[in-house]
Motif scaffolding. Sequence first.
Motif, mmCIF file in Angstrom:
data_model
loop_
_atom_site.group_PDB
_atom_site.id
_atom_site.type_symbol
_atom_site.label_atom_id
_atom_site.label_comp_id
_atom_site.label_asym_id
_atom_site.label_seq_id
_atom_site.Cartn_x
_atom_site.Cartn_y
_atom_site.Cartn_z
ATOM 1 N N ASP A 70 0.859 -1.182 0.000
ATOM 2 C CA ASP A 70 0.000 0.000 0.000
ATOM 3 C C ASP A 70 0.895 1.232 0.000
ATOM 4 O O ASP A 70 1.492 1.574 1.020
ATOM 5 C CB ASP A 70 -0.918 -0.005 1.219
ATOM 6 N N ALA A 71 0.990 1.855 -1.179
ATOM 7 C CA ALA A 71 1.863 3.018 -1.348
ATOM 8 C C ALA A 71 1.532 3.695 -2.670
ATOM 9 O O ALA A 71 0.827 3.125 -3.502
ATOM 10 C CB ALA A 71 3.334 2.572 -1.365
ATOM 11 N N THR A 72 2.065 4.886 -2.848
ATOM 12 C CA THR A 72 1.949 5.523 -4.155
ATOM 13 C C THR A 72 2.832 4.749 -5.121
ATOM 14 O O THR A 72 3.715 3.984 -4.719
ATOM 15 C CB THR A 72 2.428 6.993 -4.103
ATOM 16 N N TRP A 73 2.607 4.952 -6.407
ATOM 17 C CA TRP A 73 3.414 4.254 -7.418
ATOM 18 C C TRP A 73 4.896 4.524 -7.219
ATOM 19 O O TRP A 73 5.736 3.659 -7.416
ATOM 20 C CB TRP A 73 2.986 4.678 -8.826
ATOM 21 N N ARG A 74 5.223 5.734 -6.814
ATOM 22 C CA ARG A 74 6.626 6.110 -6.632
ATOM 23 C C ARG A 74 7.309 5.231 -5.587
ATOM 24 O O ARG A 74 8.464 4.844 -5.741
ATOM 25 C CB ARG A 74 6.704 7.587 -6.233
ATOM 26 N N TYR A 75 6.606 4.901 -4.523
ATOM 27 C CA TYR A 75 7.190 4.090 -3.460
ATOM 28 C C TYR A 75 6.968 2.595 -3.644
ATOM 29 O O TYR A 75 7.740 1.778 -3.142
ATOM 30 C CB TYR A 75 6.617 4.508 -2.104
ATOM 31 N N ALA A 76 5.938 2.217 -4.337
ATOM 32 C CA ALA A 76 5.597 0.798 -4.482
ATOM 33 C C ALA A 76 6.700 0.004 -5.177
ATOM 34 O O ALA A 76 6.964 -1.142 -4.806
ATOM 35 C CB ALA A 76 4.275 0.642 -5.225
ATOM 36 N N GLY A 77 7.349 0.607 -6.175
ATOM 37 C CA GLY A 77 8.428 -0.091 -6.873
ATOM 38 C C GLY A 77 9.579 -0.440 -5.949
ATOM 39 O O GLY A 77 10.102 -1.559 -5.973
ATOM 40 N N LYS A 78 9.971 0.504 -5.122
ATOM 41 C CA LYS A 78 11.056 0.267 -4.171
ATOM 42 C C LYS A 78 10.656 -0.790 -3.141
ATOM 43 O O LYS A 78 11.448 -1.655 -2.770
ATOM 44 C CB LYS A 78 11.412 1.583 -3.478
ATOM 45 N N MET A 79 9.422 -0.726 -2.697
ATOM 46 C CA MET A 79 8.936 -1.712 -1.732
ATOM 47 C C MET A 79 8.910 -3.107 -2.346
ATOM 48 O O MET A 79 9.267 -4.089 -1.700
ATOM 49 C CB MET A 79 7.540 -1.326 -1.249
ATOM 50 N N SER A 80 8.500 -3.200 -3.595
ATOM 51 C CA SER A 80 8.456 -4.487 -4.293
ATOM 52 C C SER A 80 9.862 -5.076 -4.415
ATOM 53 O O SER A 80 10.055 -6.285 -4.230
ATOM 54 C CB SER A 80 7.820 -4.313 -5.667
ATOM 55 N N GLN A 81 10.837 -4.239 -4.716
ATOM 56 C CA GLN A 81 12.226 -4.709 -4.791
ATOM 57 C C GLN A 81 12.688 -5.235 -3.433
ATOM 58 O O GLN A 81 13.371 -6.253 -3.352
ATOM 59 C CB GLN A 81 13.142 -3.589 -5.267
ATOM 60 N N PHE A 82 12.326 -4.544 -2.369
ATOM 61 C CA PHE A 82 12.660 -4.989 -1.014
ATOM 62 C C PHE A 82 12.062 -6.367 -0.739
ATOM 63 O O PHE A 82 12.744 -7.273 -0.258
ATOM 64 C CB PHE A 82 12.153 -3.963 0.012
ATOM 65 N N ALA A 117 -6.917 1.250 -7.202
ATOM 66 C CA ALA A 117 -6.632 1.661 -5.832
ATOM 67 C C ALA A 117 -6.470 0.382 -5.005
ATOM 68 O O ALA A 117 -7.025 -0.673 -5.344
ATOM 69 C CB ALA A 117 -7.784 2.506 -5.292
ATOM 70 N N SER A 118 -5.727 0.471 -3.926
ATOM 71 C CA SER A 118 -5.475 -0.720 -3.100
ATOM 72 C C SER A 118 -6.761 -1.418 -2.688
ATOM 73 O O SER A 118 -6.871 -2.640 -2.776
ATOM 74 C CB SER A 118 -4.664 -0.343 -1.861
ATOM 75 N N ILE A 119 -7.751 -0.654 -2.252
ATOM 76 C CA ILE A 119 -9.006 -1.258 -1.804
ATOM 77 C C ILE A 119 -9.753 -1.904 -2.968
ATOM 78 O O ILE A 119 -10.398 -2.942 -2.795
ATOM 79 C CB ILE A 119 -9.910 -0.246 -1.049
ATOM 80 N N GLU A 120 -9.647 -1.324 -4.150
ATOM 81 C CA GLU A 120 -10.293 -1.912 -5.329
ATOM 82 C C GLU A 120 -9.656 -3.253 -5.671
ATOM 83 O O GLU A 120 -10.352 -4.241 -5.924
ATOM 84 C CB GLU A 120 -10.189 -0.957 -6.515
ATOM 85 N N ALA A 121 -8.330 -3.292 -5.668
ATOM 86 C CA ALA A 121 -7.616 -4.542 -5.955
ATOM 87 C C ALA A 121 -7.958 -5.603 -4.911
ATOM 88 O O ALA A 121 -8.180 -6.775 -5.239
ATOM 89 C CB ALA A 121 -6.112 -4.289 -5.998
ATOM 90 N N LEU A 122 -8.006 -5.182 -3.668
ATOM 91 C CA LEU A 122 -8.333 -6.103 -2.596
ATOM 92 C C LEU A 122 -9.754 -6.646 -2.746
ATOM 93 O O LEU A 122 -9.990 -7.846 -2.588
ATOM 94 C CB LEU A 122 -8.176 -5.386 -1.258
ATOM 95 N N TYR A 123 -10.689 -5.789 -3.088
ATOM 96 C CA TYR A 123 -12.075 -6.199 -3.277
ATOM 97 C C TYR A 123 -12.181 -7.236 -4.397
ATOM 98 O O TYR A 123 -12.807 -8.283 -4.226
ATOM 99 C CB TYR A 123 -12.952 -4.981 -3.588
ATOM 100 N N VAL A 124 -11.551 -6.952 -5.532
ATOM 101 C CA VAL A 124 -11.586 -7.891 -6.660
ATOM 102 C C VAL A 124 -10.937 -9.218 -6.250
ATOM 103 O O VAL A 124 -11.468 -10.293 -6.548
ATOM 104 C CB VAL A 124 -10.896 -7.303 -7.908
ATOM 105 N N ALA A 125 -9.812 -9.151 -5.561
ATOM 106 C CA ALA A 125 -9.133 -10.375 -5.117
ATOM 107 C C ALA A 125 -10.046 -11.197 -4.211
ATOM 108 O O ALA A 125 -10.142 -12.421 -4.357
ATOM 109 C CB ALA A 125 -7.835 -10.027 -4.400
ATOM 110 N N TYR A 126 -10.749 -10.541 -3.306
ATOM 111 C CA TYR A 126 -11.662 -11.255 -2.413
ATOM 112 C C TYR A 126 -12.789 -11.919 -3.209
ATOM 113 O O TYR A 126 -13.173 -13.045 -2.922
ATOM 114 C CB TYR A 126 -12.242 -10.306 -1.362
#
Length: 154
Positions: A70-82, A117-126
């Motif tokens: 859960d982050a903006t696109w700018r931070y999500a890439g770095k988090m994914s690498q982590f 949006a994170s909640i949208e992705a989560l809803y679809v996943a559920y």
Amino acid sequence: MQVFKPTVILRHRLENLKKCSLRGLEQRKDFSFFSYPQATLPDLSGYVMLALGAPPLTRADAEHGLFLLDATWRYAGKMSQFVDRHITMEKRSIPEGFRTAYPRRQSDCPMPEAGLASIEALYVAYVVLGKDVTGLLDAYHWKEEFLAINRHLL
């Protein structure tokens, strides 16, 4: 009734909580929130990470727990690498065709048409996994718009 693992959310510490689509879920027992980069994550064996460009999530993935950044696109890439460096985890994407209702103003979004949006992705996943979606979108400002533009897929 199938018992699901809690959904684990890794939220960037700079995420603007006033705009965060997942606000309100922190108190639910079926969610665990952690803050990046400070938090030590729990054992995520048996979890799949929602990510763009991965094989689509299917009902067969219901045995797995969900892990979401859960982050903006700018931070999500770095988090994914982590996450990729420290955790071995399969990745899954939201099936194609879903559209966001969240008004984006970010120029760094790699795939704006696919970026929910994170909640949208989560809803679809559920929905895909057969999990109970009761209350999931209750605090989401664009709930009705999201459900309306995606009604043919849900």
